[in-house]
Design an enzyme around this catalytic site. Structure first.
Site, PDB file in Angstrom:
ATOM      1  N   CYS A  74       0.824  -1.217   0.000  1.00 36.37           N
ATOM      2  CA  CYS A  74       0.000   0.000   0.000  1.00 36.37           C
ATOM      3  C   CYS A  74       0.854   1.262   0.000  1.00 36.37           C
ATOM      4  O   CYS A  74       1.897   1.317   0.666  1.00 36.37           O
ATOM      5  CB  CYS A  74      -0.925   0.005   1.218  1.00 36.37           C
ATOM      6  N   CYS A 155      -3.489  -0.519  -3.422  1.00 38.92           N
ATOM      7  CA  CYS A 155      -4.156   0.069  -2.260  1.00 38.92           C
ATOM      8  C   CYS A 155      -3.487   1.349  -1.785  1.00 38.92           C
ATOM      9  O   CYS A 155      -2.297   1.561  -2.006  1.00 38.92           O
ATOM     10  CB  CYS A 155      -4.204  -0.953  -1.126  1.00 38.92           C
TER      11      CYS A 155
END
Ligand code: AVW
Length: 250
Positions: A74, A155
Site C-alpha cells: 500500500c 491500495c
C-alpha cells in the site's frame, strides 16, 4: 554429413536455450526468500506447455497467480505506460516505490520470451509469436494476467508514470489503460497520482492533455485523481541522491 552435424548443433542449441530459460527463471525467483520456486515453475509451465502459442488465454496463468500471489504494497505501488526505463531506473534506486517488474513474477519473466508447441512438452525461447502477432500469445497473456493481478491489489495512494513527450500519454489500448485501470478497486485504492514525465528540450504535453480526461473517466467513483508534471532530469536527480526522501522527488 554436414546437414546431420548442423541438425545436431541446432538440436543441442535449442535444448540449451530451454535449459538456460529455466535456470534464469529459478535464479531470479530464488532472490525472493521463502518462495517455493519449483512449485512456481510447475504452475508457470502448465499455462503453455503443449499448446499452440497463439491460443494461450490470460486465464491459463490463473494457477500461477494462485501459486505466487501478489502481496499488496500500500502507498508504494507504481504503474507506468510508455515510461518503462525511467520508471524502473527510479524504483531500482528508490525502494519506496514498487513496479510489477520489481515483484517476484514480474522480475522473473522480465524481458524473456517463451512458448510451447502443440504435441511437445518443451519450453521454447525462439520461434515464438511476437507481441502483436496474435492476441492470445503466451507472453502477452502472461503480462495481461499479472498486470490484472497487480492492479487488483493496489491500495492506498498509488502512482503512475506517464510519458509527457507523446501526444497521448494515456491510451485505452495500453495494458495500463485496458487492464490495470479497470481493475483498480475504490474500496482499496485512495488515489491515483499521475507523474507526467516531461523533457525540457521538447514541446511536451501537460496535465491538461485530453487523454488524461479519458483516464479520469475510466477511474471508478471514489478514487481521487491528481496529476503533476515532473521533468525526467528531476526524477533522475532524485533517484541518484540517496539522501532525498521519496516524498520530496515531486
Ligand atoms: P507500454 P503498458 N510489442 O509502454 O501500459 C512488444 O505501452 O502497455 O505500457 N512488446 C510490447 C508491445 C508491442 N507492440 N506493446 C507492449 N509491449 C510490452 C504492466 C513491452 O514489454 C505494468 F504494471 C513493453 O515494454 C505497467 O503499469 C510493455 O509491454 C503496464 O503494464 C509495456 O508497454 C505497462 O504496460
Amino acid at each position: 554429413l554436414l546437414i546431420v552435424i548442423l541438425g545436431i548443433a541446432l538440436g543441442v542449441g535449442l535444448y540449451r536455450s530451454s535449459e538456460t530459460f529455466k535456470t534464469t527463471f529459478m535464479n531470479r525467483c530464488e532472490k525472493f526468500e521463502g518462495s517455493d520456486c519449483e512449485k512456481i515453475w510447475t504452475a508457470f509451465e502448465q499455462a503453455y506447455l503443449g499448446k499452440d502459442p497463439c491460443e494461450v488465454p490470460m486465464e491459463a496463468y490463473d494457477p500461477l497467480i494462485a501459486a505466487a500471489p501478489f502481496e499488496p504494497a500500500c502507498n508504494r505501488m507504481m504503474f507506468w505506460s510508455k515510461t518503462k526505463d525511467v520508471a524502473h531506473e527510479f524504483t531500482a534506486k528508490k525502494h519506496c516505490f514498487t513496479t510489477l517488474e520489481d515483484t517476484l513474477l514480474g522480475s522473473v519473466l522480465n524481458d524473456l520470451t517463451w512458448c510451447g508447441k502443440e504435441g511437445s512438452g518443451e519450453t521454447f525461447t525462439s520461434g515464438c509469436p511476437r507481441w502483436n502477432d496474435c492476441d492470445n500469445n503466451t507472453v502477452r497473456s502472461f503480462w495481461n494476467r499479472v498486470s490484472a493481478a497487480f492492479a487488483e491489489v493496489a491500495c492506498g495512494d498509488t502512482t503512475v508514470m506517464l510519458n509527457g513527450s507523446i501526444a497521448t500519454p494515456f491510451s485505452l489500448y495500453s495494458i495500463f489503460g485496458s487492464i490495470e485501470v479497470k481493475r483498480f478497486n475504490p474500496e482499496k485504492m485512495r488515489s491515483l497520482n499521475v507523474v507526467l514525465v516531461t523533457q525540457q528540450e521538447r514541446n511536451t504535453t501537460n496535465c491538461t492533455n485530453l487523454s488524461l480526461k479519458d483516464l479520469q473517466k475510466e477511474l471508478r467513483e471514489g478514487i481521487k485523481y491528481n496529476c503533476k508534471e515532473v521533468s525526467e532530469s528531476q526524477i533522475q536527480e532524485c533517484s541518484s541522491n540517496p539522501e532525498t526522501p521519496c516524498g520530496a522527488c515531486w
